[in-house]
Structure formats: structure tokens, C-alpha cells
Design a protein around this motif. Structure first.
Motif, PDB file in Angstrom:
ATOM      1  N   PRO A 290      -0.334  -9.164 -12.815  1.00  0.00           N
ATOM      2  CA  PRO A 290      -0.648  -8.837 -11.414  1.00  0.00           C
ATOM      3  C   PRO A 290      -2.084  -8.392 -11.212  1.00  0.00           C
ATOM      4  CG  PRO A 290       1.441  -7.874 -12.041  1.00  0.00           C
ATOM      5  CD  PRO A 290       0.859  -8.462 -13.285  1.00  0.00           C
TER       6      PRO A 290
ATOM      7  N   ARG B 295      -4.356 -11.317 -11.007  1.00  0.00           N
ATOM      8  CA  ARG B 295      -4.197 -12.054  -9.747  1.00  0.00           C
ATOM      9  C   ARG B 295      -4.852 -11.333  -8.574  1.00  0.00           C
ATOM     10  NH1 ARG B 295       2.014 -13.648 -10.669  1.00  0.00           N
ATOM     11  NH2 ARG B 295       1.675 -15.322 -12.167  1.00  0.00           N
ATOM     12  N   ARG B 296      -4.967 -10.005  -8.667  1.00  0.00           N
ATOM     13  CA  ARG B 296      -5.590  -9.275  -7.566  1.00  0.00           C
ATOM     14  C   ARG B 296      -7.064  -9.614  -7.433  1.00  0.00           C
ATOM     15  NH1 ARG B 296      -2.726  -3.308  -8.106  1.00  0.00           N
ATOM     16  NH2 ARG B 296      -0.612  -4.141  -8.066  1.00  0.00           N
TER      17      ARG B 296
ATOM     18  N   LEU C 234       4.485 -15.257   4.855  1.00  0.00           N
ATOM     19  CA  LEU C 234       5.797 -14.639   5.074  1.00  0.00           C
ATOM     20  C   LEU C 234       6.103 -14.737   6.564  1.00  0.00           C
ATOM     21  CD1 LEU C 234       5.362 -11.494   2.824  1.00  0.00           C
ATOM     22  CD2 LEU C 234       6.622 -13.574   2.311  1.00  0.00           C
TER      23      LEU C 234
ATOM     24  N   LEU D 239      -1.049  -7.799   3.086  1.00  0.00           N
ATOM     25  CA  LEU D 239      -0.216  -7.741   1.882  1.00  0.00           C
ATOM     26  C   LEU D 239      -0.980  -7.425   0.585  1.00  0.00           C
ATOM     27  CD1 LEU D 239       2.777  -8.002   1.276  1.00  0.00           C
ATOM     28  CD2 LEU D 239       2.429 -10.426   0.843  1.00  0.00           C
TER      29      LEU D 239
ATOM     30  N   ILE E 268      -0.341  -3.983  -1.619  1.00  0.00           N
ATOM     31  CA  ILE E 268       0.054  -4.077  -3.028  1.00  0.00           C
ATOM     32  C   ILE E 268      -0.925  -3.325  -3.916  1.00  0.00           C
ATOM     33  CG2 ILE E 268       0.123  -5.720  -4.946  1.00  0.00           C
ATOM     34  CD1 ILE E 268       1.424  -7.688  -2.921  1.00  0.00           C
TER      35      ILE E 268
ATOM     36  N   GLU F 109       9.839 -15.002  -0.800  1.00  0.00           N
ATOM     37  CA  GLU F 109       8.989 -13.852  -0.510  1.00  0.00           C
ATOM     38  C   GLU F 109       8.519 -13.183  -1.804  1.00  0.00           C
ATOM     39  OE1 GLU F 109      10.623 -11.218   2.380  1.00  0.00           O
ATOM     40  OE2 GLU F 109       9.359  -9.549   1.730  1.00  0.00           O
TER      41      GLU F 109
ATOM     42  N   ILE G  86       5.762 -15.196  -3.385  1.00  0.00           N
ATOM     43  CA  ILE G  86       4.475 -15.026  -2.703  1.00  0.00           C
ATOM     44  C   ILE G  86       3.856 -13.681  -3.057  1.00  0.00           C
ATOM     45  CG2 ILE G  86       3.409 -14.717  -0.433  1.00  0.00           C
ATOM     46  CD1 ILE G  86       5.465 -16.811   0.606  1.00  0.00           C
ATOM     47  N   ILE G  87       4.689 -12.649  -3.038  1.00  0.00           N
ATOM     48  CA  ILE G  87       4.167 -11.314  -3.324  1.00  0.00           C
ATOM     49  C   ILE G  87       3.654 -11.237  -4.756  1.00  0.00           C
ATOM     50  CG2 ILE G  87       4.809  -8.883  -3.509  1.00  0.00           C
ATOM     51  CD1 ILE G  87       6.616  -9.274  -1.126  1.00  0.00           C
ATOM     52  N   LYS G  88       4.349 -11.918  -5.666  1.00  0.00           N
ATOM     53  CA  LYS G  88       3.865 -11.941  -7.049  1.00  0.00           C
ATOM     54  C   LYS G  88       2.517 -12.654  -7.134  1.00  0.00           C
ATOM     55  CE  LYS G  88       7.807 -11.311 -10.090  1.00  0.00           C
ATOM     56  NZ  LYS G  88       8.582 -11.812 -11.219  1.00  0.00           N
ATOM     57  N   LEU G  89       2.365 -13.716  -6.333  1.00  0.00           N
ATOM     58  CA  LEU G  89       1.115 -14.477  -6.371  1.00  0.00           C
ATOM     59  C   LEU G  89      -0.076 -13.653  -5.908  1.00  0.00           C
ATOM     60  CD1 LEU G  89       1.946 -18.074  -5.167  1.00  0.00           C
ATOM     61  CD2 LEU G  89       1.039 -17.362  -7.366  1.00  0.00           C
ATOM     62  N   VAL G  90       0.147 -12.751  -4.957  1.00  0.00           N
ATOM     63  CA  VAL G  90      -0.988 -11.964  -4.506  1.00  0.00           C
ATOM     64  C   VAL G  90      -1.134 -10.664  -5.296  1.00  0.00           C
ATOM     65  CG1 VAL G  90      -1.142 -12.978  -2.223  1.00  0.00           C
ATOM     66  CG2 VAL G  90       0.272 -10.985  -2.563  1.00  0.00           C
ATOM     67  N   GLY G  91      -0.439 -10.596  -6.420  1.00  0.00           N
ATOM     68  CA  GLY G  91      -0.739  -9.522  -7.371  1.00  0.00           C
ATOM     69  C   GLY G  91       0.198  -8.333  -7.367  1.00  0.00           C
ATOM     70  N   ALA G  92       1.440  -8.534  -6.893  1.00  0.00           N
ATOM     71  CA  ALA G  92       2.366  -7.399  -6.895  1.00  0.00           C
ATOM     72  C   ALA G  92       2.917  -7.158  -8.302  1.00  0.00           C
ATOM     73  CB  ALA G  92       3.517  -7.666  -5.939  1.00  0.00           C
ATOM     74  N   THR G  93       3.007  -5.890  -8.671  1.00  0.00           N
ATOM     75  CA  THR G  93       3.626  -5.551  -9.951  1.00  0.00           C
ATOM     76  C   THR G  93       5.143  -5.593  -9.794  1.00  0.00           C
ATOM     77  OG1 THR G  93       3.586  -3.247  -9.335  1.00  0.00           O
ATOM     78  CG2 THR G  93       1.739  -4.039 -10.635  1.00  0.00           C
TER      79      THR G  93
ATOM     80  N   PHE H 218       6.447  -2.710  -7.761  1.00  0.00           N
ATOM     81  CA  PHE H 218       6.271  -2.857  -6.318  1.00  0.00           C
ATOM     82  C   PHE H 218       7.408  -3.685  -5.720  1.00  0.00           C
ATOM     83  CE2 PHE H 218       4.757  -5.037  -2.566  1.00  0.00           C
ATOM     84  CZ  PHE H 218       4.037  -4.071  -1.892  1.00  0.00           C
TER      85      PHE H 218
ATOM     86  N   GLU I 210       9.682 -16.458 -10.856  1.00  0.00           N
ATOM     87  CA  GLU I 210       8.246 -16.529 -11.065  1.00  0.00           C
ATOM     88  C   GLU I 210       7.698 -17.545 -10.076  1.00  0.00           C
ATOM     89  OE1 GLU I 210       6.094 -14.880 -12.751  1.00  0.00           O
ATOM     90  OE2 GLU I 210       7.520 -13.554 -13.743  1.00  0.00           O
ATOM     91  N   PRO I 211       6.487 -17.309  -9.600  1.00  0.00           N
ATOM     92  CA  PRO I 211       5.907 -18.272  -8.662  1.00  0.00           C
ATOM     93  C   PRO I 211       5.728 -19.647  -9.301  1.00  0.00           C
ATOM     94  CG  PRO I 211       4.285 -16.634  -9.336  1.00  0.00           C
ATOM     95  CD  PRO I 211       5.605 -16.162  -9.843  1.00  0.00           C
TER      96      PRO I 211
END
Lengths: 226, 327
Positions: A75, A78-79, A91, A102, A106, B229, B232-239, B242, B325-326
Motif C-alpha cells: 500500500p 501505491r500511495r 466508487l 479517498l 487512506i 470497492e 479500488i481502495i487497495k489500488l489507491v494504497g489502502a492497508t 483500513f 486483490e485488484p
């Protein structure tokens, strides 16, 4: 910024998506990645954002071999990468503002900072007036720009785009490309996968061509960006 | 987005993220948001959420209800608890002095807490008053009742086995015609209740397990519904933490609501039974009142339920989130 050393990727079903790819994308550089569908463009992008791991070779992003990075660290890599998808990946149960916010939520940004940055990003893509709408109420081009705003909102040093103009008419496509050029001008490294050769030809940037998983052509002489 | 903010002309650099303190503050705020979001999520599909909660509540109300039933049974019988008494009916021909001697001897025994004498005259009087045979008894020439010593064993000697042994011992005394252990059946009732208590505990464990499974399955479905969802959240870097959080909060809320509903179920059943039980107790001249879950017990029930909800969702999230996984 990005370094591929003899990278091959074979999927579990036996399909060999990438064969012995080596190239380097410098920090602050803007480049196109082209090739027919199935040439391995998407796989290459997936290796950069650690959605896949290489079968052999090294993918080095910001001096880090991402093939060796543990699950828990992914993660944080990716950030630092803003990703833009052909299908936008928004979403649909949240507003434009919440979609763009988002990555900041995060990453744990303070509340006020989030509002400020989201509005700056939406202003940049020209959607500031639509922050309260839901993505479903927007046109395809607008949805794509929401996706771009989300990708740049936390100011990542690297932007990846997978067919960002795939469903758009030429005029909108040119607009989107000029947005990417603006980000590149302020120092962001940009890698755009696209098969829109006529559009790419009009722009003075490096083009990396793939064919059946091999590096076909890399006109490194014409470097764009700063 | 100005140039200076994005770094020098050589290109932007990878950052290590926001500061620790800002992350910490945001973390707390985020927890609050997720907590209310979890609640929101439950109310978004009120009917299916309610059905899940109802199933959970029934699973919780069963052991809780049995617990209340046992608690009341113990209350009814608690008056009989120290009632292990041995009645010694003495031989008719014994004189008053001898009775006193036996009484004193027994009082000195370490096994015996108390000895009380019911003289034959008093015994007859009580019997004629309580039995309703007063008229008939007055026709008797002589008192047919013997002197009676009522022995209360010490606590250590009031277990069924020890009191049985004491009974045999007392039977040996020459002045004793008959030794009788009273209320042995209370003891039997107690051991039956002890078994019932264990059965309720076992039932509680099994139904607690079912609460885990129900919550786990509900959360599994919620995860599957949010598959895209999550990607997508994983793709933008969510642990993982989270992504896990909102599901854990919904599990917690399911538990809390199920606990409250179970409490309502149990106490309203008790309320419904209260009058008939009071009538019945009245027939036995008892002051007994049926009591439901006390406040502390209700709180315990809700805490246990919310813990089970949290644990169930934790297990489910741990199992199913890794699969997404994305792509």
C-alpha cells in the motif's frame, strides 16, 4: 524512477505476457507505452504498481525492488503512484468529492488539508463545480477527469495511465493529454499506455512499443517533459 | 498545485507519507467515522439487517433465557438450602432427663450445629393446628407422638454424603427410635440444577459459536458485495487494516443490537409469565416473584454479544479479504 531489468512475466495459465524487458524511465520523464491489445502494456503497468510480480528480472521503482516487497508494504508504494484506468474505477455510491478524497483519507491527512487538496485537484481538472454530484451523473470524459483528480490529489511523483483516452472522442483525448503534460511540467513522471497512435504521434514524447511481450522500439532520443 | 509544492524540476520524489502525529489524529477521527459508517451500513438494508440481528438475538436469548429460568429456580429453593435437617424420634419410654442428656451430648458433637427439642406435647399441638385433624386428635387418650430432636448439621456435614453418614451414626444412639433425613430431595434437586447449569453453559457455548458463524457469514456476504470497492481502495494504497475496519465495526454493531434485542426478548417473556407465576406462588403462600435479567446481567449479555460479533467479523475478514486483490 522506473527501471526494468530483463523482466519476464508468465501467468499461471502459461501465457507469456512480457519477455525480457529492459528500460528506464527517468524522474520527471513523460513516456507513452504502445502496442496492440495483448502486447503486454497492462501487464507492464501492473508490475509497476505491484498488482503482479515478475516471474524473472527486477522491477525497480524509486530504488526499490518491488518484486521483493512484502504484502504489508505494497500500500505504501501505491500511495506514491497515481493510477488512472480506462474504466475510471470510481466508487459510484460516493460523491465526486469523496472519490477524489479517498487517497488522502487512506493516507491519514488532516480534515482541512483534505478539503483544500481535493478542491485544488478538482479545480485542475475543471470539475470544481461538480464536487457534490455522483459519478453516474457525469459524462465519460468527466468521469475520467475525476479519476485523474483522484490520481494526482496526493501529489504522487509518478502517474500511470492505462488507456486513459480509450472511450473518448479526439477532442476530449487531446484535453486529457494536455492535462498529463501539465502534471509532467511540474515534475511528475508520467507513463501512459495507449494504442491511439495518431494522438501519440502528435506529441513530442518518448514512445516505448511492445509487441507480443517484447520491446519493439524505444525512441529514447525524443525525450519530453521538463 | 504549484511547482514549488511538487518538488524541483528534476522530478518529484517518492514521499514517506504524512507525519506520524497527523496520521494518529486522523486515525482517531477515522475510527469515529468508520464506527458511524458501520451503523449506517446496517440501516442501509434495514430488513435484511434486522433479520440477521433477530437470528443472532434468538441464539443469544436461548441461553440467557435458560439462565434466567435457573436463577429463578435457585431463588425459589434458596430458602430450603440450609434445610438439611435430621429428625430424631426418640423412644416413647424415655424420661425428660434422659432426653436432655442426649440433647446435650449431641450439642457437643463437632458435626452438629444445632439441636432443638420438640417435646411431645408441643409436637401434638403443632400437629393438631397444622394438620386439620384437631377434632380427631382430641379423641385420643394419650399423646401418640414421641419427643423429637431436630438436628442441624454443620455446613461441612450437610452435603448429601456427609449427612447420610451422620444419619447412620445417629441411628446408633440407643435412645433413638428412628432417625430421618429431611428434605433429601432438595439435595437431589440441587444436583439436578447443577447438571442443568452445565447444560445451559454448554448450550451457551454452542449458540455462541453459532453467533460467530452467523456474523462471519453476514460479513462474508458484505465483503463479496463490496468486492469492487475493496479492489479500488487497495489500488489507491489502502492497508489491510483500513479495509478491515468498517467490517469490524459492522460486526460489533450487529453484536450490540443482537444483545439488546435478546435482552428485550428475555425480559418481555419474563414479564409475560410474571402474573401466572405470582398466582401460582400465591397458592403455595409464597412471596416469590419472577425476576428477569438484572441490569448488570443485561450489560454482560450485550458485552458478550458485541465481543462475539467483533470476533466473528474478525475471523471472516481475515479469511476473505486476502482473496480480493485488484486486477
Amino acid at each position: 524512477m522506473i527501471q526494468f531489468n530483463e523482466v519476464s512475466k508468465r501467468y499461471p495459465n502459461g501465457h507469456e505476457a512480457l519477455r525480457n524487458i529492459s528500460f528506464t524511465l527517468d524522474s520527471g520523464e513523460m513516456s507513452f507505452l504502445t502496442g496492440h491489445s495483448g502486447a503486454g502494456k497492462s501487464t507492464l503497468l501492473k508490475l509497476i504498481c505491484v498488482m503482479e510480480k515478475p516471474t524473472s528480472g527486477q522491477v525497480i521503482i524509486d530504488n526499490r525492488n518491488v518484486g521483493r516487497v512484502g504484502r504489508r508494504k505494497i500500500p505504501y508504494i501505491r500511495r506514491n503512484i497515481g493510477m488512472i484506468f480506462q474504466d475510471h474505477r470510481l466508487l459510484f455510491d460516493r460523491t465526486v468529492f469523496d472519490n477524489v478524497a479517498l487517497p488522502l483519507i487512506i493516507a491519514g491527512y488532516p480534515h482541512r488539508e483534505i478539503g483544500r487538496r481535493v478542491r485544488a485537484a478538482l479545480d485542475k481538472v475543471g470539475l470544481l463545480s461538480k464536487e457534490k454530484l455522483h459519478p453516474i451523473m457525469l459524462s465519460g470524459g468527466e468521469q475520467q477527469r475525476v479519476g485523474i483528480a483522484r490520481a494526482v490529489v496526493n501529489k504522487p511523483p509518478l502517474l500511470l495511465a492505462d488507456e486513459p483516452t480509450g472511450n473518448l472522442d479526439p477532442e476530449l483525448s487531446a484535453e486529457i493529454m494536455s492535462l498529463f503534460e501539465q502534471f509532467n511540467q511540474v515534475g511528475v513522471s508520467v507513463l501512459i499506455a495507449s494504442h491511439d497512435l495518431s494522438l501519440i504521434a502528435r506529441l513530442p514524447h518518448r514512445v516505448i512499443s511492445l509487441k507480443e511481450g517484447r520491446l519493439l522500439e524505444d525512441n529514447n532520443e525524443v525525450t519530453g517533459g521538463a | 498545485m504549484s511547482q514549488s509544492e511538487l518538488g524541483g524540476p528534476k522530478g518529484a520524489q517518492f514521499s514517506s507519507g504524512s507525519t506520524f502525529i497527523s496520521r494518529f489524529k486522523m486515525g482517531i477521527r477515522h475510527h469515529g467515522q468508520e464506527c458511524s459508517k458501520g451503523l449506517h451500513e446496517i440501516f442501509r438494508a434495514p430488513i435484511s439487517s434486522f433479520m440477521t440481528i433477530a437470528v443472532l438475538a434468538i441464539a443469544l436469548a436461548l441461553p440467557a433465557g435458560f439462565h434466567v429460568f435457573l436463577k429463578n429456580a435457585q431463588m425459589v429453593s434458596s430458602g430450603w438450602d440450609n434445610a438439611t435437617q435430621i429428625s430424631l424420634f426418640l423412644k416413647m419410654e424415655i424420661s425428660a432427663e434422659e432426653v436432655e442428656k442426649v440433647q446435650n451430648e449431641l450439642k457437643n458433637s463437632v458435626k452438629i450445629a444445632d439441636v432443638s427439642l420438640i417435646p411431645k406435647d408441643q409436637g401434638l399441638k403443632e400437629f393438631s393446628e397444622l394438620s386439620g385433624f384437631g377434632e380427631a386428635l382430641s379423641f385420643l387418650d394419650s399423646n401418640p407422638l414421641p419427643d423429637t430432636l431436630v438436628i442441624t448439621p454443620t455446613v461441612a456435614h450437610s452435603s448429601p454424603e456427609a449427612s447420610e453418614a451422620l444419619l447412620i451414626e445417629l441411628q446408633e444412639i440407643p435412645e433413638v427410635e428412628l432417625a430421618q433425613l429431611d428434605l433429601q430431595w432438595v439435595r437431589k434437586l440441587y444436583s439436578m440444577m447443577a447438571i442443568a447449569q452445565k447444560a445451559v453453559s454448554a448450550l451457551g457455548v454452542i449458540l455462541g459459536l453459532s453467533v460467530l458463524l452467523i456474523v462471519g457469514n453476514t460479513i462474508r456476504l458484505a465483503i463479496q458485495n463490496k468486492r469492487e470497492e475493496i479492489q479500488i481502495i487497495k489500488l489507491v494504497g489502502a492497508t489491510d487494516a483500513f479495509i478491515r475496519r468498517p467490517f469490524l465495526y459492522s460486526g460489533l454493531w450487529f453484536g450490540i443490537f443482537a444483545g439488546i434485542l435478546a435482552w428485550i426478548l428475555v425480559n418481555s417473556s419474563v414479564l409475560w409469565l410474571k402474573d401466572p407465576v405470582r398466582n401460582l406462588a400465591g397458592l403455595y403462600e409464597s412471596q416469590f416473584r419472577l425476576s428477569g435479567l438484572a441490569f448488570v446481567e443485561a450489560l454482560q449479555l450485550i458485552v458478550i454479544a458485541s465481543f462475539l460479533g467483533l470476533l466473528g467479523s474478525w475471523i471472516s475478514v481475515g479469511r476473505h479479504l486476502k482473496d480480493i486483490e485488484p486486477t
